[in-house]
Write a protein that holds these residues in place. Sequence first.
Motif, mmCIF file in Angstrom:
data_model
loop_
_atom_site.group_PDB
_atom_site.id
_atom_site.type_symbol
_atom_site.label_atom_id
_atom_site.label_comp_id
_atom_site.label_asym_id
_atom_site.label_seq_id
_atom_site.Cartn_x
_atom_site.Cartn_y
_atom_site.Cartn_z
ATOM 1 N N PHE A 190 -7.514 74.822 70.733
ATOM 2 C CA PHE A 190 -8.315 74.024 71.446
ATOM 3 C C PHE A 190 -9.517 74.507 71.392
ATOM 4 C CE2 PHE A 190 -10.216 71.707 75.620
ATOM 5 C CZ PHE A 190 -11.941 70.693 74.483
ATOM 6 N N LEU A 191 -10.426 74.924 71.466
ATOM 7 C CA LEU A 191 -11.799 75.758 71.301
ATOM 8 C C LEU A 191 -12.770 74.902 72.759
ATOM 9 C CD1 LEU A 191 -12.368 77.243 68.381
ATOM 10 C CD2 LEU A 191 -11.085 78.491 69.553
ATOM 11 N N ASP A 192 -12.619 75.506 73.458
ATOM 12 C CA ASP A 192 -13.770 74.971 74.857
ATOM 13 C C ASP A 192 -14.314 75.999 75.961
ATOM 14 O OD1 ASP A 192 -15.304 73.268 75.843
ATOM 15 O OD2 ASP A 192 -13.647 72.386 76.838
ATOM 16 N N HIS A 193 -14.491 77.075 75.288
ATOM 17 C CA HIS A 193 -15.151 77.909 76.271
ATOM 18 C C HIS A 193 -16.403 78.956 75.645
ATOM 19 C CE1 HIS A 193 -13.008 80.111 72.532
ATOM 20 N NE2 HIS A 193 -13.368 81.160 72.448
ATOM 21 N N TRP A 194 -17.071 79.842 75.909
ATOM 22 C CA TRP A 194 -18.609 80.123 75.379
ATOM 23 C C TRP A 194 -19.035 80.143 73.767
ATOM 24 C CZ3 TRP A 194 -19.342 78.075 79.827
ATOM 25 C CH2 TRP A 194 -19.043 78.761 80.401
ATOM 26 N N GLU A 195 -19.649 78.975 73.455
ATOM 27 C CA GLU A 195 -18.985 78.795 71.833
ATOM 28 C C GLU A 195 -19.342 79.818 70.601
ATOM 29 O OE1 GLU A 195 -21.240 77.287 73.993
ATOM 30 O OE2 GLU A 195 -20.337 75.001 74.347
ATOM 31 N N GLU A 196 -20.029 80.932 71.222
ATOM 32 C CA GLU A 196 -20.535 82.593 70.739
ATOM 33 C C GLU A 196 -18.301 83.156 70.714
ATOM 34 O OE1 GLU A 196 -21.370 82.150 73.182
ATOM 35 O OE2 GLU A 196 -21.103 83.465 74.216
ATOM 36 N N ALA A 197 -17.388 82.568 70.542
ATOM 37 C CA ALA A 197 -16.310 82.902 70.972
ATOM 38 C C ALA A 197 -15.773 82.091 69.525
ATOM 39 C CB ALA A 197 -15.303 83.322 72.133
ATOM 40 N N TYR A 198 -16.081 81.245 69.349
ATOM 41 C CA TYR A 198 -15.311 80.226 69.041
ATOM 42 C C TYR A 198 -14.508 80.797 67.409
ATOM 43 C CZ TYR A 198 -16.653 75.825 70.951
ATOM 44 O OH TYR A 198 -17.176 74.943 72.625
ATOM 45 N N LEU A 199 -15.275 81.205 66.724
ATOM 46 C CA LEU A 199 -15.141 81.162 65.158
ATOM 47 C C LEU A 199 -14.281 83.123 65.269
ATOM 48 C CD1 LEU A 199 -15.432 81.876 62.576
ATOM 49 C CD2 LEU A 199 -17.229 83.256 62.256
ATOM 50 N N PRO A 200 -14.251 84.178 66.610
ATOM 51 C CA PRO A 200 -14.027 85.010 66.075
ATOM 52 C C PRO A 200 -12.398 84.944 66.710
ATOM 53 C CG PRO A 200 -15.800 85.683 67.302
ATOM 54 C CD PRO A 200 -15.991 84.513 66.642
ATOM 55 N N ASP A 201 -11.827 83.697 67.592
ATOM 56 C CA ASP A 201 -10.919 83.146 68.076
ATOM 57 C C ASP A 201 -10.185 82.560 66.660
ATOM 58 O OD1 ASP A 201 -11.108 84.394 70.463
ATOM 59 O OD2 ASP A 201 -11.159 82.971 71.876
ATOM 60 N N LEU A 202 -11.187 81.692 65.656
ATOM 61 C CA LEU A 202 -9.917 81.693 65.376
ATOM 62 C C LEU A 202 -9.513 82.570 63.740
ATOM 63 C CD1 LEU A 202 -10.171 78.031 63.750
ATOM 64 C CD2 LEU A 202 -11.696 79.109 62.576
ATOM 65 N N GLN A 203 -10.758 83.213 63.439
ATOM 66 C CA GLN A 203 -10.991 83.864 62.867
ATOM 67 C C GLN A 203 -9.056 85.236 63.284
ATOM 68 O OE1 GLN A 203 -13.914 85.317 61.931
ATOM 69 N NE2 GLN A 203 -14.079 83.939 60.368
ATOM 70 N N LEU A 204 -8.548 85.306 64.592
ATOM 71 C CA LEU A 204 -8.281 86.115 65.317
ATOM 72 C C LEU A 204 -7.198 85.812 65.068
ATOM 73 C CD1 LEU A 204 -6.513 88.421 66.681
ATOM 74 C CD2 LEU A 204 -7.101 86.916 68.606
ATOM 75 N N CYS A 205 -6.803 84.292 64.916
ATOM 76 C CA CYS A 205 -5.358 83.557 64.675
ATOM 77 C C CYS A 205 -4.614 83.096 63.389
ATOM 78 C CB CYS A 205 -5.986 81.695 65.679
ATOM 79 S SG CYS A 205 -5.671 81.137 67.667
ATOM 80 N N GLU A 206 -5.676 83.044 62.450
ATOM 81 C CA GLU A 206 -5.423 83.419 61.280
ATOM 82 C C GLU A 206 -4.957 84.861 60.699
ATOM 83 O OE1 GLU A 206 -8.858 82.498 58.443
ATOM 84 O OE2 GLU A 206 -9.558 80.562 59.079
ATOM 85 N N GLU A 207 -5.725 85.593 61.291
ATOM 86 C CA GLU A 207 -4.625 87.314 61.966
ATOM 87 C C GLU A 207 -3.765 87.032 61.620
ATOM 88 O OE1 GLU A 207 -8.065 90.090 63.104
ATOM 89 O OE2 GLU A 207 -5.992 91.375 63.364
ATOM 90 N N LEU A 208 -3.414 86.644 62.644
ATOM 91 C CA LEU A 208 -1.841 86.568 62.626
ATOM 92 C C LEU A 208 -0.414 85.658 62.700
ATOM 93 C CD1 LEU A 208 -3.118 87.328 67.291
ATOM 94 C CD2 LEU A 208 -2.436 89.020 65.275
ATOM 95 N N ALA A 209 -1.819 85.100 62.493
ATOM 96 C CA ALA A 209 -0.894 84.101 60.743
ATOM 97 C C ALA A 209 0.445 82.875 61.893
ATOM 98 C CB ALA A 209 0.267 85.411 60.246
ATOM 99 N N LEU A 210 -0.825 82.913 62.776
ATOM 100 C CA LEU A 210 -0.356 81.006 64.059
ATOM 101 C C LEU A 210 -0.114 79.679 63.031
ATOM 102 C CD1 LEU A 210 -1.461 83.145 67.426
ATOM 103 C CD2 LEU A 210 0.573 83.353 66.523
ATOM 104 N N PHE A 211 -1.536 80.159 62.569
ATOM 105 C CA PHE A 211 -1.525 78.472 62.129
ATOM 106 C C PHE A 211 -0.879 78.195 60.864
ATOM 107 C CE2 PHE A 211 -5.447 78.983 63.380
ATOM 108 C CZ PHE A 211 -6.593 77.937 64.125
ATOM 109 N N ARG A 212 0.063 76.722 60.700
ATOM 110 C CA ARG A 212 1.076 76.298 59.610
ATOM 111 C C ARG A 212 0.282 75.395 58.952
ATOM 112 N NH1 ARG A 212 1.947 70.987 60.877
ATOM 113 N NH2 ARG A 212 2.388 71.154 63.095
ATOM 114 N N LYS A 213 0.875 74.813 57.537
ATOM 115 C CA LYS A 213 0.359 73.764 57.139
ATOM 116 C C LYS A 213 0.125 72.184 58.115
ATOM 117 C CE LYS A 213 -0.233 70.870 52.471
ATOM 118 N NZ LYS A 213 0.273 70.973 51.739
ATOM 119 N N GLY A 214 -1.086 72.196 58.400
ATOM 120 C CA GLY A 214 -0.701 70.453 59.808
ATOM 121 C C GLY A 214 -1.117 71.070 60.473
ATOM 122 N N SER A 215 -1.970 72.380 61.477
ATOM 123 C CA SER A 215 -2.129 72.775 62.377
ATOM 124 C C SER A 215 -3.335 71.864 62.018
ATOM 125 C CB SER A 215 -2.490 74.325 62.596
ATOM 126 O OG SER A 215 -0.928 75.154 62.600
#
Length: 276
Positions: A190-215
Amino acid sequence: MAPGSTPRASSAGFVSRHAFFAAPHRPAAVLLTIAQPQFNDGREEALHSYIFARPDVESKLRNSPQAIIQAIEEFTQKQRMIIYSAVKIEKSRSLLASMPSPPKTLLEAGTYIGNSAIAWGDILRSLNGGSAEGVKVYTFELDENFVKIARDLVQLAGLQDIVTVMQGKSTDLIRKLQEESAIAQVDVLFLDHWEEAYLPDLQLCEELALFRKGSVVLADNTDYPGAPQYLAYVKAGGQGGEGHVKYESVSHDTKSKKGVPVSQEFSFSVQMEAWS
Ligand SMILES: C[S@@+](CC[C@H](N)C(=O)[O-])C[C@H]1O[C@@H](n2cnc3c(N)ncnc32)[C@H](O)[C@@H]1O
């Protein structure tokens, strides 16, 4: 608060959050009609006092997340606050309830006073049959005063075993949780901080392989204040290429109390393998 003015004790990110007021793509009419968010001017402490001074704090609020959310909502009728509104919480509840398996791990960027964190704790616990076993909400907040208020409210809600309020920058804390093996996989971001951080945080989760199919990734205020780069990215399905997450993304519009339409973006990682 007028653009350019500063809150009593400024939170990191405040100025950049408000930079959008001068953004060229914002029509002037919109700038005039949307009330500007105010925070960190004592209203958060006033909320804390309001909740804990209520005569029904022990009889009605303790261990009752929904009564606390309602009490916060009542307070916000007098004082506007930058919280995830009850109507958005209900929409999110239905979305999470429709996931094929009940979500157990949720990361939230932007705790503020803990309103949505309490909602997530309550929703995840109920979707998991009322059990706290293996259910975790990690929520991140820069401001130490907000962290204290959020921790008190989480404790009042009886959700301290589920909801962990962490102080610091979301990016650092996501990395820390992964390094310490506290999280292996994230069901909901859930992204609800300052909007310029949305994409970097999403991409960090991708980089760390935190998502699964269906996340599922939920992002608030994607239209206003606006997260244009984030929106373009998820609407395009992600960056593409082998090993990257592919998203399907849909916008949901709700209306603020003043009738201003606000948008949330619900994105689903539908594929984790190579795609083109
Ligand atoms: C819109 S409020 C969150 C509202 C909260 N989700 C709720 O519904 O009660 C945004 C919060 O994000 C915090 N914040 C902004 N950037 C952050 C970052 N990079 N890491 C952690 N917290 C951040 C701000 O201090 C602010 O309290």
